[in-house]
Design an enzyme around this catalytic site. Structure first.
Site, PDB file in Angstrom:
ATOM      1  N   HIS A 122       0.845  -1.194   0.000  1.00 20.63           N
ATOM      2  CA  HIS A 122       0.000   0.000   0.000  1.00 20.63           C
ATOM      3  C   HIS A 122       0.882   1.246   0.000  1.00 20.63           C
ATOM      4  O   HIS A 122       1.261   1.742   1.065  1.00 20.63           O
ATOM      5  CB  HIS A 122      -0.898   0.001   1.238  1.00 20.63           C
ATOM      6  CG  HIS A 122      -1.776  -1.195   1.361  1.00 20.63           C
ATOM      7  ND1 HIS A 122      -1.287  -2.444   1.711  1.00 20.63           N
ATOM      8  CD2 HIS A 122      -3.113  -1.354   1.174  1.00 20.63           C
ATOM      9  CE1 HIS A 122      -2.290  -3.311   1.749  1.00 20.63           C
ATOM     10  NE2 HIS A 122      -3.399  -2.676   1.422  1.00 20.63           N
ATOM     11  N   HIS A 156      -4.035   3.015  -3.324  1.00 21.67           N
ATOM     12  CA  HIS A 156      -4.170   2.499  -1.966  1.00 21.67           C
ATOM     13  C   HIS A 156      -3.514   1.134  -1.794  1.00 21.67           C
ATOM     14  O   HIS A 156      -2.587   0.981  -1.011  1.00 21.67           O
ATOM     15  CB  HIS A 156      -5.650   2.405  -1.579  1.00 21.67           C
ATOM     16  CG  HIS A 156      -5.886   1.732  -0.260  1.00 21.67           C
ATOM     17  ND1 HIS A 156      -5.619   2.343   0.935  1.00 21.67           N
ATOM     18  CD2 HIS A 156      -6.346   0.486   0.043  1.00 21.67           C
ATOM     19  CE1 HIS A 156      -5.900   1.512   1.927  1.00 21.67           C
ATOM     20  NE2 HIS A 156      -6.351   0.381   1.411  1.00 21.67           N
ATOM     21  N   GLU A 161     -16.933  -4.842  24.646  1.00 22.32           N
ATOM     22  CA  GLU A 161     -16.039  -6.003  24.726  1.00 22.32           C
ATOM     23  C   GLU A 161     -14.860  -5.900  23.771  1.00 22.32           C
ATOM     24  O   GLU A 161     -13.722  -6.240  24.131  1.00 22.32           O
ATOM     25  CB  GLU A 161     -16.812  -7.297  24.442  1.00 22.32           C
ATOM     26  CG  GLU A 161     -17.776  -7.712  25.520  1.00 22.32           C
ATOM     27  CD  GLU A 161     -19.162  -7.120  25.342  1.00 22.32           C
ATOM     28  OE1 GLU A 161     -20.068  -7.485  26.116  1.00 22.32           O
ATOM     29  OE2 GLU A 161     -19.333  -6.288  24.419  1.00 22.32           O
ATOM     30  N   HIS A 202     -27.195 -16.617  24.980  1.00 19.64           N
ATOM     31  CA  HIS A 202     -26.217 -16.403  26.040  1.00 19.64           C
ATOM     32  C   HIS A 202     -25.510 -17.690  26.463  1.00 19.64           C
ATOM     33  O   HIS A 202     -24.686 -17.655  27.382  1.00 19.64           O
ATOM     34  CB  HIS A 202     -26.891 -15.767  27.257  1.00 19.64           C
ATOM     35  CG  HIS A 202     -27.122 -14.291  27.113  1.00 19.64           C
ATOM     36  ND1 HIS A 202     -27.819 -13.748  26.066  1.00 19.64           N
ATOM     37  CD2 HIS A 202     -26.723 -13.243  27.889  1.00 19.64           C
ATOM     38  CE1 HIS A 202     -27.864 -12.429  26.200  1.00 19.64           C
ATOM     39  NE2 HIS A 202     -27.198 -12.103  27.289  1.00 19.64           N
TER      40      HIS A 202
END
Length: 685
Positions: A27, A274, A429, A490
């Protein structure tokens, strides 16, 4: 700008695009665009000594746009950063011209994305976008904590700053947003992100998918935001960096407008600059735009460029380092105990007696949830390991991971201190994992906690912990369908298999409180490996160790908990809460005269590290009657039961019901284990 600074900037550009071209992969465009900002940061802003890249008080630089790695490699080479071998600085360069020419090649020191431990001067491994942003927040937290704990009047040891290069991709990734929100709340005035706003992604213009006002978003997070319209204006960049450092009550963002592939005649400002080499003609045109000598060879470094960096960054860093070393020497005399702690942190050593208060639990049929016993052990360890800090994603009351009396890591305005040991990550998280990595990169022992099911949100940072060999501890509770009424969303099923399949992670699922103690005793000394504890919500009987084998066997991953005299007809293997279940079945088998053995297997990973002789002693190859029991996906257990062995496991997702009803529905009962064991015993005869 005078000739030499511009020449230095263009040298960074040409080295970067030539490295990509030689590799035919990479890149180049972002490196070309950010070279002026890179020059400004390294030559004029960073407090960094290239001769000592391990200096504890150095500023940290994070290239979150890791795909632009040649930008960093070129700079490390030009600034003369020294190499690190076996944790020590040696009198050799981190990178040479040859290394730059070997970009992305096998065994080179210039991999496609920067890798911590692999290339001296690289502070963290940044591959997936956004991770470096999260790491930087952890680094900033570490600086605040180190300063609060160790700085004393007249001894300001830890005042370093963290600077990050990030891009549009980082700004789109959720983890960067989570981390930025956290940093804003924590008022981390030691953190600056330079956002390369080139408005180009792989698919084309970011207008395809990303049209928000990022600066306004960060202002809403509580950041100080500046916008610069010209990425080539070094003086403006320097002024913005100075202003950012002056704002000490909140983190700073500099929105830097750049042109990707700057200087390339046709590809500048386009997506093709890029993620692919420019090609010979574009490189020739770019060099012409930079005024580069037409006859210069590849990887040409003009006279004076390296000396320029040496006279700026090198001299400034060496002087600051020497002053710090002198200050720390005086500090050692004034505060020897604190200095000894700092030595341990720097050298990744544990203090003497860190494990002296780890409890032993008495036999108890009712028992205790392993999340609760782990909380007790955590506090016993934390008392003697003062640089262990951590928290949860808004679940501390459930994960039992608060350090009693440790205080909250918060700014004063939120009723805490930066010396607090309990981190409040909020329901973030993913950021929690990447922040814990950043803290660990500073030498502090970090942990993050949550429900095992939510490890799904943390896959990337857990994987990067393993790649970087960081001793982050992930404490996951609610480890089975025993969660009960919360239901299948869960109840973890495939998560244990996923963690066990990830190289370099130590996953342990203890069967009772004493295995929990041994798990902590085993994991904490692992200073170069992350660990996962999978813990129960429900009570687990505390096994009578006067009747059954010592929990110390956990250190080997699996051990014989109970066994008949002579050769068993069947081996029952389990982890976690299911161990007590197979013990019940074992007792019944013994009553019926069937020879059986129980193997507690809390850790596949530890077991596989043992010698073949030991593994065969636990699971003798000639005993084919085997039953494995675990309230999770069966994947992986076949290696231990063999062809024809029985696995009582989850083959579907769970359900919403009381835990006792779920155990019956899915076959985790003494009767089901007994029945499978009897069938397997017949195979062994």
């Amino acid at each position: 700008m005078s000739t030499l600074p511009q020449l230095t900037i263009n040298t960074i550009r040409t080295l970067s695009m030539e490295g990509v071209e030689r590799a035919n992969s990479g890149h180049p465009g972002t490196a070309m665009a950010l070279a002026p900002a890179m020059y400004a940061v390294w030559q004029h802003d960073l407090k960094y000594d290239p001769a000592d890249p391990c200096w504890p008080a150095r500023d940290r630089f994070v290239l979150s746009v890791g795909h632009a790695s040649m930008l960093l490699y070129s700079t490390l080479f030009l600034t003369g950063v020294k190499d690190i071998q076996d944790g020590k600085v040696v009198d050799a360069p981190s990178l040479t011209v040859e290394d730059l020419s070997q970009f992305r090649q096998l065994n080179s020191k210039t991999p496609g994305h920067p890798e911590y431990r692999f290339t001296a001067g690289v502070e963290t491994t940044t591959g997936p976008l956004g991770q470096g942003c999260g790491n930087s927040v952890g680094m900033a937290i570490a600086q605040k904590w180190m300063s609060a704990r160790y700085d004393r009047p007249g001894f300001k040891l830890f005042d370093y700053h963290v600077t990050v290069f990030c891009g549009d991709g980082d700004m789109m990734e959720g983890v960067a947003s989570e981390a930025a929100s956290t940093a804003g709340h924590l008022a981390l005035g030691n953190l600056t992100w330079i956002y390369d706003s080139n408005q180009i992604s792989i698919e084309g213009s970011t207008d395809l998918a990303f049209t928000e006002n990022v600066g306004k978003r960060f202002e809403a997070y509580g950041w100080h935001v500046q916008t610069l319209p010209d990425g080539n204006d070094v003086e403006a960049i320097l002024a913005a960096l100075k202003a950012a450092r002056a704002v000490t009550d909140r983190p700073s963002m500099i929105v830097l407008k750049t042109v990707i592939g700057y200087g390339a005649p046709k590809k500048a400002g386009t997506a093709s600059a890029h993620g692919e080499p420019l090609g010979a003609e574009e490189i020739k045109g770019a060099k012409a735009a930079y005024g580069w000598p037409e006859d210069a060879p590849d990887f040409y470094v003009p006279d004076g460029v390296k000396e320029h960096f040496a006279e700026g960054l090198g001299k400034r860093g060496a002087e600051a380092n020497a002053e710090w070393r002198e200050l720390f020497s005086a500090y050692r005399e004034a505060h020897p105990d604190l200095a000894a702690e700092i030595d341990c942190i720097i050298e990744h050593r544990l203090p003497e007696g860190w494990d002296k208060d780890i409890p032993t639990f008495e036999a108890d049929a009712k028992g205790v949830a392993s999340r609760a016993s782990s909380g007790q052990v955590l506090n016993a360890v934390a008392k003697n390991l003062p640089w262990m800090i951590g928290g949860s994603a808004d679940l501390t009351p459930s994960t039992k991971t608060d350090i009693k009396g440790g205080g909250s890591f918060q700014p004063e305005k939120w009723n805490g201190t930066y010396g607090g040991r309990n981190l409040h990550f909020g329901v973030r998280e993913h950021a929690m994992g990447s922040i814990c990595n950043g803290i660990a990169l500073s030498g502090i022992r970090s942990y993050g906690s949550g429900f095992l099911i939510f490890s799904d949100y943390m896959k990337a940072p857990i994987r990067l912990s393993a790649i970087m060999e960081l001793p982050v501890l992930y404490i996951f509770t609610h480890d089975s369908i025993g969660v009960g009424e919360d239901g299948p969303t869960h109840q973890p099923i495939e998560q244990l298999a996923q963690l066990r399949a990830t190289p370099g992670i130590m996953t342990i699922r203890p069967s009772d409180a004493n295995e929990v103690s041994e798990a902590w005793r085993t994991l904490i000394p692992m200073t170069h490996k992350p660990a996962v504890l999978a813990l129960s919500r429900q009570n687990l009987p505390t096994i009578d160790r006067t009747k059954y084998a010592s929990a110390a066997g956990l250190a080997k991953g699996a051990y014989v908990l109970a066994s008949c005299d002579g050769k068993p007809d069947v081996i029952l293997i389990a982890s976690g809460s299911e161990v007590s279940l197979v013990v019940t079945a074992y007792e019944k088998l013994t009553e019926e005269g069937i020879k059986a053995r129980v193997v507690s297997m809390p850790s596949f990973d530890l077991f596989e590290e043992q010698s073949q002789e030991y593994r065969d002693s636990v699971l003798p190859p000639d005993i084919i009657g085997r039953v494995a029991v675990e309230q999770a996906a069966a994947f992986g257990w076949d290696r231990y039961v063999g062809i024809g062995g029985a696995i009582i496991a989850m083959n579907t997702f769970g359900a919403s019901a009381p835990a006792s009803a779920l155990l019956t529905k899915f076959g985790f009962t003494p009767e089901a284990v007994l029945d499978a064991a009897k069938r397997q015993a017949l195979r062994g005869k």
